[in-house]
Design an enzyme around this catalytic site. Structure first.
Site, PDB file in Angstrom:
ATOM      1  N   HIS A   1       0.876  -1.291   0.129  1.00  0.00           N
ATOM      2  CA  HIS A   1      -0.172  -0.014  -0.083  1.00  0.00           C
ATOM      3  C   HIS A   1       0.923   1.435   0.043  1.00  0.00           C
ATOM      4  O   HIS A   1       0.589   2.239  -0.625  1.00  0.00           O
ATOM      5  CB  HIS A   1      -1.170   0.224   1.178  1.00  0.00           C
ATOM      6  CG  HIS A   1      -1.880  -0.832   1.400  1.00  0.00           C
ATOM      7  ND1 HIS A   1      -2.166  -1.708   2.439  1.00  0.00           N
ATOM      8  CD2 HIS A   1      -2.879  -1.339   0.395  1.00  0.00           C
ATOM      9  CE1 HIS A   1      -3.229  -2.653   2.291  1.00  0.00           C
ATOM     10  NE2 HIS A   1      -3.596  -2.403   0.963  1.00  0.00           N
TER      11      HIS A   1
ATOM     12  N   LYS B   1     -17.731  -6.243   7.491  1.00  0.00           N
ATOM     13  CA  LYS B   1     -16.607  -6.757   7.751  1.00  0.00           C
ATOM     14  C   LYS B   1     -16.309  -6.611   9.257  1.00  0.00           C
ATOM     15  O   LYS B   1     -16.620  -5.783   9.908  1.00  0.00           O
ATOM     16  CB  LYS B   1     -15.391  -6.478   6.930  1.00  0.00           C
ATOM     17  CG  LYS B   1     -15.438  -6.746   5.206  1.00  0.00           C
ATOM     18  CD  LYS B   1     -14.337  -6.463   4.915  1.00  0.00           C
ATOM     19  CE  LYS B   1     -14.161  -6.930   3.554  1.00  0.00           C
ATOM     20  NZ  LYS B   1     -12.815  -6.591   2.564  1.00  0.00           N
TER      21      LYS B   1
ATOM     22  N   ARG C   1      -1.966  -6.959  -8.235  1.00  0.00           N
ATOM     23  CA  ARG C   1      -0.958  -7.748  -8.149  1.00  0.00           C
ATOM     24  C   ARG C   1      -0.845  -8.967  -9.010  1.00  0.00           C
ATOM     25  O   ARG C   1       0.274  -9.224  -9.482  1.00  0.00           O
ATOM     26  CB  ARG C   1      -0.670  -8.291  -6.613  1.00  0.00           C
ATOM     27  CG  ARG C   1      -0.834  -7.301  -5.507  1.00  0.00           C
ATOM     28  CD  ARG C   1      -0.968  -7.712  -4.398  1.00  0.00           C
ATOM     29  NE  ARG C   1      -2.228  -8.704  -4.155  1.00  0.00           N
ATOM     30  CZ  ARG C   1      -3.329  -8.133  -3.661  1.00  0.00           C
ATOM     31  NH1 ARG C   1      -3.308  -7.081  -2.568  1.00  0.00           N
ATOM     32  NH2 ARG C   1      -4.283  -8.742  -3.560  1.00  0.00           N
TER      33      ARG C   1
ATOM     34  N   SER D   1      -3.439  -7.834   2.545  1.00  0.00           N
ATOM     35  CA  SER D   1      -3.728  -7.586   3.752  1.00  0.00           C
ATOM     36  C   SER D   1      -4.187  -8.856   4.290  1.00  0.00           C
ATOM     37  O   SER D   1      -3.962  -9.249   5.388  1.00  0.00           O
ATOM     38  CB  SER D   1      -4.768  -6.425   3.964  1.00  0.00           C
ATOM     39  OG  SER D   1      -4.247  -5.057   3.961  1.00  0.00           O
TER      40      SER D   1
END
Length: 161
Positions: free
Chosen positions: A19, A43, A92, A130
């Site tokens: 990040h 979440k 990614r 994460s």
């Protein structure tokens, strides 16, 4: 002169070196970069919204054109609210691209003047997420090179306390 504001939305739970890599490089491309932490009531985050914001502010204070904010709802609505012309997203892997492409196309449909800018992370962070950081940390692995020292310290405090 046109001022280009971009937002970099995410949960940042926890903030990773990947990040920070995107924030640093994004700060060099855009006039202003808003790191926007999504409030997602569905979440169960490791860190509270306030904790994530405090860590992000501490880790980005060296960038004169970066600020941290929080939002809920649609990313495009938040982008309009802050006057952003672009959404910065990291990719990614191919699986990221498929998801991000769908989101970018939907965002374009909802807000045609808003562009999505995809950036690849630095090679050493190309596998860092994460979710993966939390997983390996909970299983006792070292995360020293995956997150900033402040984040690692806070994760240790959470697991010990």
């Amino acid at each position: 002169m046109k001022q280009v504001i971009a937002i970099y939305p995410g949960s940042f739970d926890p903030l990773t070196n990947g990040h920070l890599d995107l924030i640093e490089r994004g700060s060099e491309i855009f006039d202003d970069l808003v790191v926007a932490i999504l409030r997602n009531a569905e979440k169960s985050p490791l860190f509270s919204l306030g904790e994530r914001r405090a860590m992000l502010e501490a880790m980005t204070e060296r960038f004169r054109n970066v600020r941290v904010d929080t939002f809920d709802g649609l990313t495009v609505d938040y982008a309009v609210k802050v006057g952003a012309k672009a959404i910065l997203r990291g990719i990614r892997a191919l699986s990221d691209y498929e998801y991000e492409l769908q989101m970018a196309l939907m965002n374009r449909r909802l807000q045609p003047g808003l562009e999505t800018v995809f950036m690849l992370p630095a090679e050493e962070y190309s596998y860092v997420s994460s979710r993966l950081v939390k997983e390996v940390f909970q299983l006792g692995a070292q995360i020293k090179d995956l997150v900033p020292p402040l984040v690692e310290q806070r994760m240790r405090e959470k697991s010990e306390g």
